[in-house]
Design an enzyme around this catalytic site. Structure first.
Site, short mmCIF file in Angstrom:
data_model
loop_
_atom_site.label_atom_id
_atom_site.label_comp_id
_atom_site.label_asym_id
_atom_site.label_seq_id
_atom_site.Cartn_x
_atom_site.Cartn_y
_atom_site.Cartn_z
N ASP A 202 12.45 23.90 -18.88
CA ASP A 202 12.84 24.96 -17.94
C ASP A 202 11.66 25.82 -17.51
OD1 ASP A 202 12.96 25.58 -20.62
OD2 ASP A 202 14.64 26.95 -20.47
N THR A 203 10.65 25.96 -18.38
CA THR A 203 9.44 26.67 -17.95
C THR A 203 8.77 25.91 -16.81
OG1 THR A 203 9.04 27.62 -20.13
CG2 THR A 203 7.16 27.47 -18.65
#
Length: 414
Positions: A202-203
């Protein structure tokens, strides 16, 4: 795009056929004890508080306990619960598979422990449903967030996000909060570019979204740490560092098609503001004020240093002349963004005109003061000069902005 091995290892249970607006994906691995209560709590909240058709997708990451059986039981008992089973582990892999196959226009991810207060769910998805934003994230680092967790995790989380700001220049505040949402059309374009299949997933997705010019909405959340979390902090931190290095190299070398994404998702240019609010005015005012403060301080220091030797009027003339030249140069570069020699002579000549007007204001104020008070104190002199300089500063900004900014725009340099 889902790897073919993942597709073959996928099993769907579809108890309902209603097309959802929201698809809340919960990746799980060996969560047979917590899965049932948490999913039932989430299902009840969605039915009571979210006015959109929804489904909950339990994405089982190759669990070796009874998690899959619990998930299948929930899918039978609760309308709108589905099960996706993968034979390979990885939170990012599970999200990619679930999001890529979902029919919902808004895709949500949250941790199975429901550490984030579910009251933040509707504020999270509303900007995506309305079309205002492209992604939305919960943040534990906003001033209005309320967080309960140990010092170790607090330091690690803040350190990680500071690292992202320093190395990848991110503007979002909390990359790791397990509470995110994305529009399906945006996910379809970004997911093929995300390489990580674990915790950095998700980063990486958020960094790509920011670089593509997408709008990321942040929602302050209430969050309570799960003391039974099975995340290996050290292994995850090392994997995140490797992910930062890999993604940083890709951004530096231009290996990612960011220009294509920006062209595809970019918004139209902002409409010109009304004539009474020129482009860049707030920022120019701020920078001009900083230059003005520095110039005023320098002017007063010079005046005090030369007043006893030259007298009031000559000291005022010398101090104002020196600081006026420096002020014009500083405003060219810092306030109006003009570099090089482009019209430098003309600008300094115009600056001298402004200097003359400022000299008239300050000298006139001094003359009027000495006419009214026979022997004013230095403090009174300085107070009068500061007031006159303020008036001269307003005049300077108006004239310099007209001569530098407007002509700069007219010549195609704005």
């Amino acid at each position: 795009m889902i790897d073919t091995t993942e597709v073959r290892a996928t099993e769907w249970i579809r108890p309902v056929a209603t097309a959802p607006i929201l698809d809340v994906v919960i990746p799980v691995y060996n969560e047979e004890a917590d899965l049932g209560p948490c999913v039932r709590r989430l299902h009840a909240h969605l039915r009571a508080n979210v006015p959109y058709p929804f489904r909950i997708t339990i994405a089982d990451n190759a669990s070796v306990d009874g998690t899959l059986d619990v998930a299948r039981s929930l899918a039978v008992d609760l309308a709108g619960v589905e099960v996706l089973h993968l034979d390979a582990k990885g939170r990012g892999r599970a999200l990619r598979a679930a999001w890529s196959a979902s029919p919902a226009p808004v895709l949500v991810y949250m941790d199975v422990d429901l550490s984030t207060d579910l009251a933040a769910l509707l504020p999270l998805v509303a900007p995506l449903i309305s079309g205002h934003s492209d992604l939305a994230i919960g943040t534990r680092l906003a001033r209005t967030s309320r967080v309960v967790r140990g010092a170790k995790r607090e330091v690690i989380s803040r350190g990680y996000n500071l690292l992202l700001r320093g190395i990848l220049a991110v503007r979002f505040s909390d990359a790791q909060c397990g509470f995110k949402a994305i529009r399906a059309d945006v996910a379809a374009q970004l997911l093929p570019l995300v390489r990580d299949t674990e915790w950095f997933f998700d980063t990486e997705l958020l960094v790509l979204a920011q670089r593509a010019g997408l709008r990321i909405h942040e929602v302050p959340v209430d969050w309570v740490d799960d003391p039974d979390s099975r995340v290996d902090v050290l292994a995850t931190a090392l994997a995140d560092l490797r992910g930062i290095g890999r993604l940083g190299r890709a951004l530096v070398t231009g290996a990612l098609p960011l220009r294509h994404l920006r062209d595809q998702f970019g918004r139209a240019p902002l409409a010109p503001p009304p004539a009474r609010v020129p482009v860049g005015l707030p920022r120019q005012l701020g920078r001009f004020a900083l230059v003005g403060v520095a110039s005023t301080v320098a002017y007063l220091l010079l005046y005090v240093a030369t007043r006893g030797v030259l007298g009031a009027q000559p000291a005022n003339l010398l101090s104002l002349l020196v600081t006026a030249v420096a002020n014009t140069a500083a405003n060219r570069r810092l306030t109006f963004g003009i570099t090089g020699r482009w019209r430098a002579g003309r600008h300094h000549l115009q600056g001298l005109v402004v200097f003359g007007l400022g000299l008239a204001l300050t000298s006139g104020s001094l003359a009027l003061l000495h006419a009214v008070v026979a022997a004013p104190t230095r403090t009174v002199e300085l107070a009068v000069l500061v007031a006159a300089n303020l008036a001269a500063t307003v005049l300077r900004f108006v004239l310099l902005r007209y001569s530098m900014h407007h002509r700069r725009v007219a010549d195609g340099r704005g």
